[in-house]
Scaffold this active site. Structure first.
Site, mmCIF file in Angstrom:
data_model
loop_
_atom_site.group_PDB
_atom_site.id
_atom_site.type_symbol
_atom_site.label_atom_id
_atom_site.label_comp_id
_atom_site.label_asym_id
_atom_site.label_seq_id
_atom_site.Cartn_x
_atom_site.Cartn_y
_atom_site.Cartn_z
ATOM 1 N N HIS A 19 -56.840 4.027 13.747
ATOM 2 C CA HIS A 19 -56.297 3.045 14.699
ATOM 3 C C HIS A 19 -56.491 3.538 16.126
ATOM 4 C CE1 HIS A 19 -53.662 0.194 12.177
ATOM 5 N NE2 HIS A 19 -54.723 0.559 11.521
ATOM 6 N N TYR A 45 -45.101 -3.098 17.859
ATOM 7 C CA TYR A 45 -43.725 -2.682 18.148
ATOM 8 C C TYR A 45 -43.109 -3.795 19.002
ATOM 9 C CZ TYR A 45 -44.851 2.097 16.599
ATOM 10 O OH TYR A 45 -45.205 3.204 15.853
ATOM 11 N N PRO A 79 -37.627 7.154 13.594
ATOM 12 C CA PRO A 79 -39.038 6.917 13.269
ATOM 13 C C PRO A 79 -39.819 6.096 14.293
ATOM 14 C CG PRO A 79 -37.610 5.638 11.821
ATOM 15 C CD PRO A 79 -36.723 6.510 12.636
ATOM 16 N N LYS A 102 -43.148 10.316 14.620
ATOM 17 C CA LYS A 102 -43.371 11.743 14.877
ATOM 18 C C LYS A 102 -42.923 12.677 13.751
ATOM 19 C CE LYS A 102 -45.427 11.794 18.737
ATOM 20 N NZ LYS A 102 -46.568 11.121 18.152
ATOM 21 N N TYR A 148 -47.853 9.267 21.976
ATOM 22 C CA TYR A 148 -47.997 8.605 20.674
ATOM 23 C C TYR A 148 -49.133 9.237 19.870
ATOM 24 C CZ TYR A 148 -47.917 4.915 17.183
ATOM 25 O OH TYR A 148 -47.800 4.231 15.994
HETATM 26 P P1 RFL Z 1 -38.974 16.289 3.341
HETATM 27 O O1 RFL Z 1 -40.094 15.336 3.136
HETATM 28 O O2 RFL Z 1 -37.602 15.758 3.430
HETATM 29 O O3 RFL Z 1 -39.062 17.335 2.146
HETATM 30 C C1 RFL Z 1 -38.013 18.229 1.856
HETATM 31 C C2 RFL Z 1 -38.137 18.601 0.406
HETATM 32 O O4 RFL Z 1 -37.195 19.606 0.086
HETATM 33 C C3 RFL Z 1 -36.617 19.308 -1.175
HETATM 34 N N1 RFL Z 1 -35.321 20.024 -1.239
HETATM 35 C C4 RFL Z 1 -35.119 21.120 -1.992
HETATM 36 N N2 RFL Z 1 -35.925 21.801 -2.831
HETATM 37 C C5 RFL Z 1 -35.411 22.891 -3.470
HETATM 38 N N3 RFL Z 1 -34.114 23.307 -3.310
HETATM 39 C C6 RFL Z 1 -33.270 22.641 -2.478
HETATM 40 N N4 RFL Z 1 -32.009 23.053 -2.317
HETATM 41 C C7 RFL Z 1 -33.771 21.495 -1.773
HETATM 42 N N5 RFL Z 1 -33.216 20.616 -0.892
HETATM 43 C C8 RFL Z 1 -34.176 19.737 -0.586
HETATM 44 C C9 RFL Z 1 -36.514 17.802 -1.183
HETATM 45 O O5 RFL Z 1 -36.412 17.260 -2.499
HETATM 46 C C10 RFL Z 1 -37.828 17.416 -0.505
HETATM 47 O O6 RFL Z 1 -38.877 17.228 -1.423
HETATM 48 O O7 RFL Z 1 -39.217 17.204 4.625
HETATM 49 P P2 RFL Z 1 -40.569 17.723 5.334
HETATM 50 O O8 RFL Z 1 -41.502 18.313 4.322
HETATM 51 O O9 RFL Z 1 -40.114 18.520 6.478
HETATM 52 O O10 RFL Z 1 -41.320 16.405 5.837
HETATM 53 C C11 RFL Z 1 -40.787 15.647 6.880
HETATM 54 C C12 RFL Z 1 -41.048 14.171 6.659
HETATM 55 O O11 RFL Z 1 -40.778 13.814 5.323
HETATM 56 C C13 RFL Z 1 -40.195 13.307 7.586
HETATM 57 O O12 RFL Z 1 -40.176 13.844 8.904
HETATM 58 C C14 RFL Z 1 -40.658 11.874 7.743
HETATM 59 O O13 RFL Z 1 -40.923 11.253 6.527
HETATM 60 C C15 RFL Z 1 -39.569 11.120 8.524
HETATM 61 N N6 RFL Z 1 -39.517 9.721 8.146
HETATM 62 C C16 RFL Z 1 -40.383 8.865 8.718
HETATM 63 N N7 RFL Z 1 -41.207 9.312 9.691
HETATM 64 C C17 RFL Z 1 -42.069 8.477 10.262
HETATM 65 O O14 RFL Z 1 -42.827 8.911 11.129
HETATM 66 N N8 RFL Z 1 -42.131 7.153 9.864
HETATM 67 C C18 RFL Z 1 -41.326 6.658 8.861
HETATM 68 O O15 RFL Z 1 -41.418 5.495 8.513
HETATM 69 C C19 RFL Z 1 -40.409 7.513 8.272
HETATM 70 N N9 RFL Z 1 -39.597 7.062 7.289
HETATM 71 C C20 RFL Z 1 -38.599 9.253 7.188
HETATM 72 C C21 RFL Z 1 -38.678 7.921 6.755
HETATM 73 C C22 RFL Z 1 -37.597 10.084 6.647
HETATM 74 C C23 RFL Z 1 -36.679 9.605 5.724
HETATM 75 N N10 RFL Z 1 -35.616 10.483 5.309
HETATM 76 C C24 RFL Z 1 -35.765 11.909 5.402
HETATM 77 C C25 RFL Z 1 -34.302 10.027 5.217
HETATM 78 C C26 RFL Z 1 -37.814 7.445 5.782
HETATM 79 C C27 RFL Z 1 -36.813 8.278 5.244
HETATM 80 C C28 RFL Z 1 -35.912 7.706 4.187
HETATM 81 C C1 PHB Z 2 -44.813 3.263 8.903
HETATM 82 O O1 PHB Z 2 -45.921 2.735 8.678
HETATM 83 O O2 PHB Z 2 -44.026 3.539 7.983
HETATM 84 C C2 PHB Z 2 -44.413 3.557 10.296
HETATM 85 C C3 PHB Z 2 -45.339 3.414 11.311
HETATM 86 C C4 PHB Z 2 -44.962 3.679 12.619
HETATM 87 C C5 PHB Z 2 -43.671 4.088 12.897
HETATM 88 C C6 PHB Z 2 -42.753 4.225 11.884
HETATM 89 C C7 PHB Z 2 -43.114 3.959 10.564
HETATM 90 O O3 PHB Z 2 -43.308 4.309 14.188
#
Ligand code: RFL
Ligand code: PHB
Length: 390
Positions: free
Chosen positions: A72, A201, A292, A296, A384
């Site tokens: 993109h 957005y 989100p 980032k 971004y």
């Molecule tokens: P993760 O992906 O949360 O992975 C952490 C892992 O640790 C495991 N864990 C354990 N394992 C062993 N022993 C324990 N005691 C443990 N406690 C926990 C968990 O099962 C898990 O597998 O962290 P990591 O690797 O730092 O990655 C970060 C990203 O996942 C996160 O920053 C993003 O996904 C944030 N986020 C989003 N970011 C975006 O840019 N766009 C989004 O749309 C977006 N949606 C989201 C999200 C984060 C969410 N969370 C954390 C509530 C949606 C959700 C629901």
């Molecule tokens: C997504 O595709 O899940 C997404 C994209 C951009 C954002 C947040 C989530 O800022």
């Protein structure tokens, strides 16, 4: 059992670290609480910055991303029945972003590491970490119904915001800075081709909306909703009607399709400092959370890991701990920039429940400024598309 690096958590941060260490010939053991299928299907982020793609390529984990990822070169801002495109490469010396879901990054890393025979242990829950400030930390975990221990040279907490690593930092050392935003996102996935080639957005008096995608056949959309919203109060028709109202632009229409997933996610900003205590390092969501809106979260996790892997390799190859000593400060500079940008995007685009008309006018003025000033647009674009990993 002993390993050089014990990795707590098998999300993108832990898996990428396992991959980079494996490629450098450094042994590690990764302990993940959930099973493999759960980790591979957890629906989360969708946007990869240029630097995250660079790190995945360097880890030889970008083969499918390079075929299936959607490049993109712009995002659209929409407000007041107006649309403005922010051209990322033109404003950032050629940087762009990729639409490639976190689920796919995770699947690719697990497949590669499993094929390489790396130690990934699923359904292994870490209970506590001891001796972080000694030469030989010990990780206590349960696996197959039994209590086990793993000693290591370094332990890396990649276990997310609710994990055990962050709270292992002694209270007199650790400081957490936090802000909870007064709204959440209702996110849906729908089996319908995206109604736009690029992400949208949208600011609207009814609240924020985001149009994203997962593939040419699957759309991903988000709506700002009040905290505590129950997705069951949002039947499909209500969601599409609300999205229509918030994206309203003359001559543009949103295509509806079957909704295949629906969930509510809270919006939190949080940073824990320092990101190191003795031989314990925090990375990714274990150290910091962003709302989100700036896309980032996953990218910060990847940049922490790139910095940490290089530091561990330096220590192993040369005996120098310089990069490990600098790890927390190096990462926190980028983390706070991303926190600022994520807050800026969030507060510029969302409607606070207590917002006055004056506040709304300020938001509109900010959006007008981005549309009329190349300097303002370039500031948004460079944040971004993301900075290079230092
Ligand atoms: P993760 O992906 O949360 O992975 C952490 C892992 O640790 C495991 N864990 C354990 N394992 C062993 N022993 C324990 N005691 C443990 N406690 C926990 C968990 O099962 C898990 O597998 O962290 P990591 O690797 O730092 O990655 C970060 C990203 O996942 C996160 O920053 C993003 O996904 C944030 N986020 C989003 N970011 C975006 O840019 N766009 C989004 O749309 C977006 N949606 C989201 C999200 C984060 C969410 N969370 C954390 C509530 C949606 C959700 C629901
Ligand atoms: C997504 O595709 O899940 C997404 C994209 C951009 C954002 C947040 C989530 O800022």
């Amino acid at each position: 059992m002993h390993t050089s690096v014990a990795i707590v958590g098998g999300g993108p941060a832990g898996l990428l670290l396992s991959r980079l260490l494996h490629r450098a010939g450094i042994d590690s053991v990764l302990l993940e609480r959930r099973d493999r299928a759960y980790v591979e299907q957890r629906q989360r982020a969708g946007i990869l910055e240029q630097s995250t793609v660079d790190v995945l390529r360097q880890a030889r984990a970008a083969e499918r991303l390079d075929v299936e990822g959607l490049v993109h070169e712009g995002i659209e801002l929409r407000w007041d029945n107006r649309a403005h495109r922010v051209d990322l490469p033109a404003l950032t010396d050629g940087r762009r972003v990729w639409v490639y879901a976190q689920t796919e990054v995770v699947k690719d890393l697990i497949a590669l590491q499993s094929a390489a025979g790396a130690a990934l242990t699923f359904e292994a829950e870490v209970r506590r970490i001891e001796g972080a400030d000694t030469d030989r930390p010990t990780v206590h975990y349960t696996h197959e119904g039994r209590e086990k221990t793993l000693t290591c040279d370094y332990v890396v907490g990649c276990d997310g915001y609710h994990g055990v690593a962050r709270t292992t930092l002694p209270q007199d050392v650790r400081r957490t800075y936090e802000r909870v935003h007064p709204y959440s996102w209702l996110g849906i996935t729908a089996d319908v081709p995206p109604s736009s080639d690029e992400l949208i957005y949208a600011h609207s008096p009814r609240g924020f909306a985001l149009h994203s995608m997962r593939s040419p056949a699957v759309s991903r959309l988000y709506l700002q909703v009040p905290n505590g919203t129950d997705p069951r109060d949002w039947p499909d028709e209500r969601i599409w009607d609300e999205l229509d109202a918030r994206f309203a632009l003359d001559g543009w229409a949103l295509t509806r399709g079957p909704i295949t997933s629906k969930s509510v996610l809270p919006m939190r900003s949080s940073v824990t400092e320092p990101m190191r205590h003795g031989r314990l390092f925090l990375a990714g969501d274990a150290a910091h959370i962003v709302p989100p809106t700036g896309a980032k979260g996953l990218n910060l996790a990847a940049s922490d890991i790139a910095v940490l892997a290089r530091a561990i390799v330096q220590q192993a190859r040369t005996g120098s701990g310089d990069l490990l000593d600098a790890y927390s400060d190096t990462c926190l500079r980028r983390v706070w920039r991303a926190e600022h940008f994520s807050s800026f995007m969030t507060t510029t685009l969302h409607t606070d429940p207590d917002q006055s008309d004056f506040d709304t006018r300020l938001q509109i003025s900010q959006l007008d400024r981005i549309a009329s000033s190349p300097h303002a647009a370039a500031e948004l674009a460079s944040n971004y598309a993301g900075l290079p990993v230092v």
